[in-house]
Scaffold this active site. Structure first.
Site, PDB file in Angstrom:
ATOM      1  N   SER A 233      -6.342   7.419  -6.565  1.00 48.20           N
ATOM      2  CA  SER A 233      -5.778   8.600  -5.901  1.00 48.20           C
ATOM      3  C   SER A 233      -6.008   9.783  -6.838  1.00 48.20           C
ATOM      4  O   SER A 233      -6.199   9.588  -8.051  1.00 48.20           O
ATOM      5  CB  SER A 233      -4.269   8.396  -5.701  1.00 48.20           C
ATOM      6  OG  SER A 233      -3.620   9.618  -5.389  1.00 48.20           O
TER       7      SER A 233
ATOM      8  N   TYR B 195       4.434   5.907  -8.628  1.00 52.36           N
ATOM      9  CA  TYR B 195       3.120   5.866  -7.965  1.00 52.36           C
ATOM     10  C   TYR B 195       2.068   6.502  -8.874  1.00 52.36           C
ATOM     11  O   TYR B 195       0.980   5.947  -9.073  1.00 52.36           O
ATOM     12  CB  TYR B 195       3.208   6.599  -6.627  1.00 52.36           C
ATOM     13  CG  TYR B 195       1.928   6.602  -5.826  1.00 52.36           C
ATOM     14  CD1 TYR B 195       1.546   5.500  -5.072  1.00 52.36           C
ATOM     15  CD2 TYR B 195       1.093   7.722  -5.812  1.00 52.36           C
ATOM     16  CE1 TYR B 195       0.362   5.505  -4.324  1.00 52.36           C
ATOM     17  CE2 TYR B 195      -0.080   7.738  -5.071  1.00 52.36           C
ATOM     18  CZ  TYR B 195      -0.438   6.624  -4.332  1.00 52.36           C
ATOM     19  OH  TYR B 195      -1.612   6.632  -3.604  1.00 52.36           O
TER      20      TYR B 195
END
Ligand SMILES: NC(=O)c1ccc[n+]([C@@H]2O[C@H](COP(=O)([O-])OP(=O)(O)OC[C@H]3O[C@@H](n4cnc5c(N)ncnc54)[C@H](O)[C@@H]3O)[C@@H](O)[C@H]2O)c1
Length: 258
Positions: A146, A159
């Protein structure tokens, strides 16, 4: 066998039943001999199997597995290796976002769930499969990280930490296994139009805010991530190893002042 190759291309996609995973499956189906779809969600997996099976010449196999659990991963992969063949393409895609929490609100349980899925999942699959790829002198690993794997974000610290770890694994695997014909690269989407992305009603304000900060003024479509993965595993791009490739419409290329 496709393109007169002497070996079979056997690909595993984790989190295959999700938005990005199923788009990757859609793209890889044209290029591999056997496609193994791994997911924890039985219903979504069987829906995807029905959809893909109707048109595919490639053999498609669905496998239910929790990638955070090394015993289940080892058991499923052992079965695949003995009954189907040696996988040589691994797409580590499964991941979870978790709730938006400030760091001091994150419970141990939530932390372990995110880290065990996003980071240990990559470890579990890679640990089992890399030696089998080495045996074939060929392997492709793509980790879906990501932009939060190299940038920070408020309310998503676990995350963010997990995806930084995924990029760390990408580079370490590239360095450690390249000599055996195995490459490993990370794909870093910005925001993608999936359930995990920001299409949920509850955070639609967030979606508009992301779009307004993105030079291309939209979210990515899952198929665009699938297309990038498809190209990255192509033999012509073998020399790309240990790279971290962003696909975000330009979101992270500017500081956002103007
Ligand atoms: N959607 C985005 O905006 C975005 C942006 C950047 C990166 N990503 C990354 O892309 C990947 C896919 O995201 P998505 O948007 O398709 O999410 P999604 O929620 O649509 O799909 C995730 C899939 O993973 C499966 N899964 C979850 N935990 C699992 C486990 N323990 N074992 C096996 N399968 C499991 C789910 O059942 C689901 O099918 C994730 O790693 C995510 O972090 C997504």
């Amino acid at each position: 066998m496709k393109n007169n190759r002497t070996y079979k291309k056997i690909a595993i996609i984790t989190g295959a039943a999700g938005g990005i995973g199923s788009a990757i499956a859609d793209k890889l189906i044209e290029d591999v001999d056997i496609l193994i779809l791994m997911d924890i969600n039985r219903d979504k997996l069987s829906q995807l199997m029905k959809k893909l099976n109707s048109s595919a010449a490639t053999q498609i196999i669905g496998t239910l597995c929790d990638i955070s659990d090394s015993k289940s991963v080892n058991k499923e992969l052992e079965k695949i290796v003995s009954e189907i063949g040696l996988p040589n393409i691994l797409i580590n895609n499964a991941g979870i976002g978790g709730p938006f929490h400030r760091l001091d609100e994150v419970s141990d349980e939530e932390w372990y769930q995110i880290i065990n899925t996003n980071l240990k999942g990559v470890f579990n699959l890679s640990r089992y499969l890399l030696p089998h790829m080495k045996q074939q002198g060929y392997g492709r690993v793509i980790n879906i990280a990501s932009v939060q794997g190299y940038l920070g974000a408020a309310l998503s610290s676990t995350y963010v930490a997990s995806k930084h770890g995924v990029i760390g694994y990408t580079r370490a695997i590239a360095a450690e296994w390249g000599a055996y014909g195995i490459t490993c690269n990370a794909v870093c989407p910005g925001y993608v139009d999936t359930i995990m992305g920001i299409q949920e009603e509850a955070i639609s304000g967030h979606k508009q805010s992301v779009i307004s900060k993105t030079p291309l003024a939209r979210l990515a479509q899952p198929s665009e991530i699938g297309s990038l993965v498809k190209r990255l595993i192509h033999d012509e791009l073998f020399f790309i190893n240990g790279s971290v490739i962003t696909i975000d419409g330009g979101l992270t290329c500017h500081v956002g002042i103007t």
